[in-house]
Structure formats: C-alpha cells, structure tokens
Design a protein around this motif. Structure first.
Motif, PDB file in Angstrom:
ATOM      1  N   LEU A  49      10.316  -2.084  -8.412  1.00  0.00           N
ATOM      2  CA  LEU A  49       9.532  -0.875  -8.624  1.00  0.00           C
ATOM      3  C   LEU A  49      10.340   0.159  -9.392  1.00  0.00           C
ATOM      4  O   LEU A  49      11.563   0.061  -9.502  1.00  0.00           O
ATOM      5  N   TRP A  55       9.704  -1.792  -1.671  1.00  0.00           N
ATOM      6  CA  TRP A  55       8.316  -2.033  -1.292  1.00  0.00           C
ATOM      7  C   TRP A  55       8.029  -1.400   0.065  1.00  0.00           C
ATOM      8  O   TRP A  55       6.930  -0.925   0.314  1.00  0.00           O
ATOM      9  N   MET A  58       7.381   2.279  -0.489  1.00  0.00           N
ATOM     10  CA  MET A  58       6.059   2.444  -1.080  1.00  0.00           C
ATOM     11  C   MET A  58       4.968   2.235  -0.024  1.00  0.00           C
ATOM     12  O   MET A  58       4.004   3.006   0.040  1.00  0.00           O
ATOM     13  N   TRP A  62       2.081   5.007   1.225  1.00  0.00           N
ATOM     14  CA  TRP A  62       0.637   4.801   1.205  1.00  0.00           C
ATOM     15  C   TRP A  62       0.039   4.712   2.605  1.00  0.00           C
ATOM     16  O   TRP A  62      -1.076   5.181   2.826  1.00  0.00           O
ATOM     17  N   CYS A  88       0.331  10.563  -5.687  1.00  0.00           N
ATOM     18  CA  CYS A  88       0.818   9.187  -5.483  1.00  0.00           C
ATOM     19  C   CYS A  88       0.166   8.190  -6.436  1.00  0.00           C
ATOM     20  O   CYS A  88       0.858   7.350  -7.013  1.00  0.00           O
ATOM     21  N   TYR A  91       1.445   8.800  -9.951  1.00  0.00           N
ATOM     22  CA  TYR A  91       2.820   8.302 -10.063  1.00  0.00           C
ATOM     23  C   TYR A  91       2.821   6.780 -10.216  1.00  0.00           C
ATOM     24  O   TYR A  91       3.479   6.231 -11.112  1.00  0.00           O
ATOM     25  N   ASP A  92       2.076   6.088  -9.349  1.00  0.00           N
ATOM     26  CA  ASP A  92       2.088   4.630  -9.402  1.00  0.00           C
ATOM     27  C   ASP A  92       1.392   4.085 -10.645  1.00  0.00           C
ATOM     28  O   ASP A  92       1.786   3.047 -11.165  1.00  0.00           O
ATOM     29  N   ASN A  96       4.326   2.190 -11.912  1.00  0.00           N
ATOM     30  CA  ASN A  96       4.301   0.893 -11.227  1.00  0.00           C
ATOM     31  C   ASN A  96       3.034   0.084 -11.492  1.00  0.00           C
ATOM     32  O   ASN A  96       2.776  -0.896 -10.803  1.00  0.00           O
ATOM     33  N   LYS A  97       2.255   0.486 -12.480  1.00  0.00           N
ATOM     34  CA  LYS A  97       0.962  -0.157 -12.735  1.00  0.00           C
ATOM     35  C   LYS A  97       1.095  -1.667 -12.971  1.00  0.00           C
ATOM     36  O   LYS A  97       0.361  -2.461 -12.400  1.00  0.00           O
ATOM     37  N   LEU A 100       2.259  -3.414  -9.602  1.00  0.00           N
ATOM     38  CA  LEU A 100       1.272  -3.394  -8.519  1.00  0.00           C
ATOM     39  C   LEU A 100       0.053  -4.247  -8.835  1.00  0.00           C
ATOM     40  O   LEU A 100      -0.403  -5.018  -8.017  1.00  0.00           O
TER      41      LEU A 100
END
Length: 159
Positions: A49, A55, A58, A62, A88, A91-92, A96-97, A100
């Motif tokens: 990440l 993880w 993260m 969430w 959040c 940001y992701d 982190n697209k 994820l």
C-alpha cells in the motif's frame, strides 16, 4: 437545509434524494470495503500500500468508520463521520486504487462527496451569527490557554 441556495448544495440534495437510503448505501459500500481488505490481508502475496501502510492499519481505519458511521441498535447514522469517510475514500482512490481494486470505490466517493457537500459547509453553523458563536466558543479557551502559557513562560524567563 440549503439557506444559501448554492448550486453545489442543491445539486447534492437532488442527487441524494433520500438521505437514509443514501446512508444505507454508503454503509454497505464501507462494509464491502472492509470485507475486501480482509480478503487481501489473507493473501500472503498482497501488494504494498501507499507509504507502506499495512493492510491491518487500513482495515482498522475502515472498520472504525463502519462502526462509527452507523449505529445498528438505534438505526441511525452519525453525520459527523461523513468528512472522515470522504477523506478516506479520496485518499485510497488517489493512492491505493490499483492495489485495492474495490468495484464500488468511485460510487462510494460520489455518494459520500454529495453528503459532504451538504454537511461540511454547515459544520460550523449556517448563519453568520451561528458561525461567530461557534468561533467564540473555540477561540476564547484557546486565547486563555495561550495567555496562561505566555505568562508562565515569561515568569520563568525573568527568574
């Protein structure tokens, strides 16, 4: 809810239509996100990440949003969490697209942004008088503390 009649506010209200249904939809997306993160954690070869976030961290981030946003016992939503959810997912999506690969990430972003466009501008009051009263409530103790700190530092300085 829209005393300013700003177009962004009216557009968001029109998009949301039913805030309770939108809240449930967002909650389901958040729950789906936590399930996806859990499955990624169980995969030993999971990708790294952004900024080497784990993880586990993260998932905690969430899960906390999932827990804090919807109170199942009272069947109500905590709108104070809307800016946190917005931050959040933004940001992701930015960082982190690709890792994820959450199918509903962009839809979650659009939904929570619509709610944030309503909630955030009104967090500190709607009218100028409300905003000033809230500001006074925040700034008065802050100024007192600064004065106390300065007094303490100056007293110690002159001794």
């Amino acid at each position: 809810i829209a005393p300013s009649r700003k177009s962004s506010l009216l557009t968001s209200i029109d998009y949301i239509k039913n805030p309770v249904k939108m809240g449930r939809r967002i909650y389901e997306y958040i729950h789906g996100m936590t399930l996806l993160i859990q499955s990624k954690m169980s995969n030993a070869d999971s990708e790294v990440l952004y900024h080497s976030e784990t993880w586990e961290l993260m998932l905690r981030r969430w899960r906390k949003l999932e827990k804090d946003f919807y109170d199942q016992d009272k069947d109500c939503f905590n709108i104070n969490k809307i800016p946190d959810i917005y931050d959040c997912i933004k940001y992701d999506l930015l960082h982190n697209k690709n890792v994820l690969q959450f199918a509903h990430a962009e839809d979650l972003y659009v939904c929570i942004k619509a709610l944030a466009d309503i909630v955030v501008p009104q967090e500190y009051g709607i009218t100028i008088e409300e905003k000033l009263n809230i500001a006074r409530g925040i700034i008065t103790p802050l100024l007192r503390q600064i004065g106390t700190d300065l007094q303490g530092n100056l007293t110690g300085y002159w001794e």
